[in-house]
Scaffold this active site. Structure first.
Site, PDB file in Angstrom:
ATOM      1  N   LYS A   1     109.437  84.595  16.506  1.00 53.60           N
ATOM      2  CA  LYS A   1     109.632  83.212  16.064  1.00 53.60           C
ATOM      3  C   LYS A   1     109.335  83.061  14.577  1.00 53.60           C
ATOM      4  CE  LYS A   1     108.370  80.881  20.422  1.00 53.60           C
ATOM      5  NZ  LYS A   1     107.468  79.852  21.001  1.00 53.60           N
TER       6      LYS A   1
ATOM      7  N   LYS B   1     106.527  82.807  13.088  1.00 58.19           N
ATOM      8  CA  LYS B   1     105.497  81.821  12.711  1.00 58.19           C
ATOM      9  C   LYS B   1     104.120  82.339  13.095  1.00 58.19           C
ATOM     10  CE  LYS B   1     106.332  78.702  16.721  1.00 58.19           C
ATOM     11  NZ  LYS B   1     106.723  77.324  17.097  1.00 58.19           N
TER      12      LYS B   1
HETATM   13  N1  C2G Z   1     107.521  68.888  22.567  1.00 59.53           N
HETATM   14  C1  C2G Z   1     107.771  67.537  22.827  1.00 59.53           C
HETATM   15  N2  C2G Z   1     107.549  66.626  21.857  1.00 59.53           N
HETATM   16  C2  C2G Z   1     107.068  67.010  20.646  1.00 59.53           C
HETATM   17  C3  C2G Z   1     106.791  68.366  20.383  1.00 59.53           C
HETATM   18  C4  C2G Z   1     107.020  69.307  21.377  1.00 59.53           C
HETATM   19  O1  C2G Z   1     108.222  67.177  23.930  1.00 59.53           O
HETATM   20  N3  C2G Z   1     106.862  66.046  19.687  1.00 59.53           N
HETATM   21  C5  C2G Z   1     107.793  69.862  23.637  1.00 59.53           C
HETATM   22  C6  C2G Z   1     108.839  70.887  23.234  1.00 59.53           C
HETATM   23  O2  C2G Z   1     110.159  70.385  23.439  1.00 59.53           O
HETATM   24  C7  C2G Z   1     108.505  72.037  24.189  1.00 59.53           C
HETATM   25  C8  C2G Z   1     106.967  71.929  24.355  1.00 59.53           C
HETATM   26  O3  C2G Z   1     106.615  70.595  23.919  1.00 59.53           O
HETATM   27  O4  C2G Z   1     109.129  71.827  25.454  1.00 59.53           O
HETATM   28  C9  C2G Z   1     106.224  72.942  23.511  1.00 59.53           C
HETATM   29  O5  C2G Z   1     106.629  72.769  22.162  1.00 59.53           O
HETATM   30  P1  C2G Z   1     106.292  73.960  21.124  1.00 59.53           P
HETATM   31  O6  C2G Z   1     104.878  74.345  21.249  1.00 59.53           O
HETATM   32  O7  C2G Z   1     106.850  73.556  19.793  1.00 59.53           O
HETATM   33  O8  C2G Z   1     107.160  75.159  21.738  1.00 59.53           O
HETATM   34  P2  C2G Z   1     108.350  75.954  21.024  1.00 59.53           P
HETATM   35  O9  C2G Z   1     107.868  76.499  19.722  1.00 59.53           O
HETATM   36  O10 C2G Z   1     109.534  75.071  21.050  1.00 59.53           O
HETATM   37  O11 C2G Z   1     108.528  77.230  21.976  1.00 59.53           O
HETATM   38  O12 C2G Z   1     110.753  80.050  25.091  1.00 59.53           O
HETATM   39  C10 C2G Z   1     110.571  78.718  24.664  1.00 59.53           C
HETATM   40  C11 C2G Z   1     109.642  78.650  23.469  1.00 59.53           C
HETATM   41  O13 C2G Z   1     108.436  79.331  23.727  1.00 59.53           O
HETATM   42  C12 C2G Z   1     109.362  77.192  23.090  1.00 59.53           C
END
Ligand code: C2G
Length: 141
Positions: A45, A47
């Protein structure tokens, strides 16, 4: 017993994460969360999380809406995870709309509305700028 599965990094845990997890859990009886490992985040990713995997895992395990946490090591493990844990429904925020439709052959796939105005990267930027105003996620569901 309806099992729900979702994935994420969950760094700098915030209200958007909690909204998603509580809504996911409300769709069934058991919520399994696959948290991206530090290696997966760095290598795939691109990050570096503020919180290491072990801390992100403990925070999510402390939530009453989360029943079980597993590591997410790669993009390819989802079908195996669905089979291993007998998952009925896979849930993600709608920023991932369509990306995981291949799982429909194995379970129900639901994309839920994201929470507006909050994200881990926004929080980092907010702190970097030394802003004193609050950053409040707005429920959008
Ligand atoms: N999310 C949300 N609202 C936000 C931020 C995040 O609903 N304001 C949701 C995202 O859509 C996701 C979950 O919270 O379903 C986790 O978000 P992240 O930690 O940013 O995950 P991400 O980096 O998108 O990794 O294989 C899938 C990946 O691991 C997802």
């Amino acid at each position: 017993m309806k099992t729900i599965l979702t994935y994420g990094t969950f760094d700098l845990f915030h209200i958007g994460h909690l909204n998603l997890l509580e809504r996911a859990r409300s769709l069934g009886d058991k919520l399994i969360v696959a948290i991206s490992t530090d290696e997966f985040n760095l290598n795939m990713k691109g990050k570096v999380t503020a919180y290491p995997y072990q801390d992100r895992k403990r925070i999510l395990e402390s939530l009453c809406c989360v029943d079980f946490v597993i590591p997410e090591h790669n993009w390819e493990q989802k079908i195996e995870d669905v089979k291993t844990h007998k998952v009925d429904t896979f849930v993600m925020g709608h920023d991932w709309e369509g990306e995981f439709d291949f799982l429909k052959a194995h379970c129900e796939v639901i994309y839920l509305p994201r929470t507006n105005n909050i994200s881990s990267s926004q929080i980092k930027e907010h702190i970097r700028k030394g802003q004193v105003t609050q950053i409040a996620g707005e429920a959008c569901f």
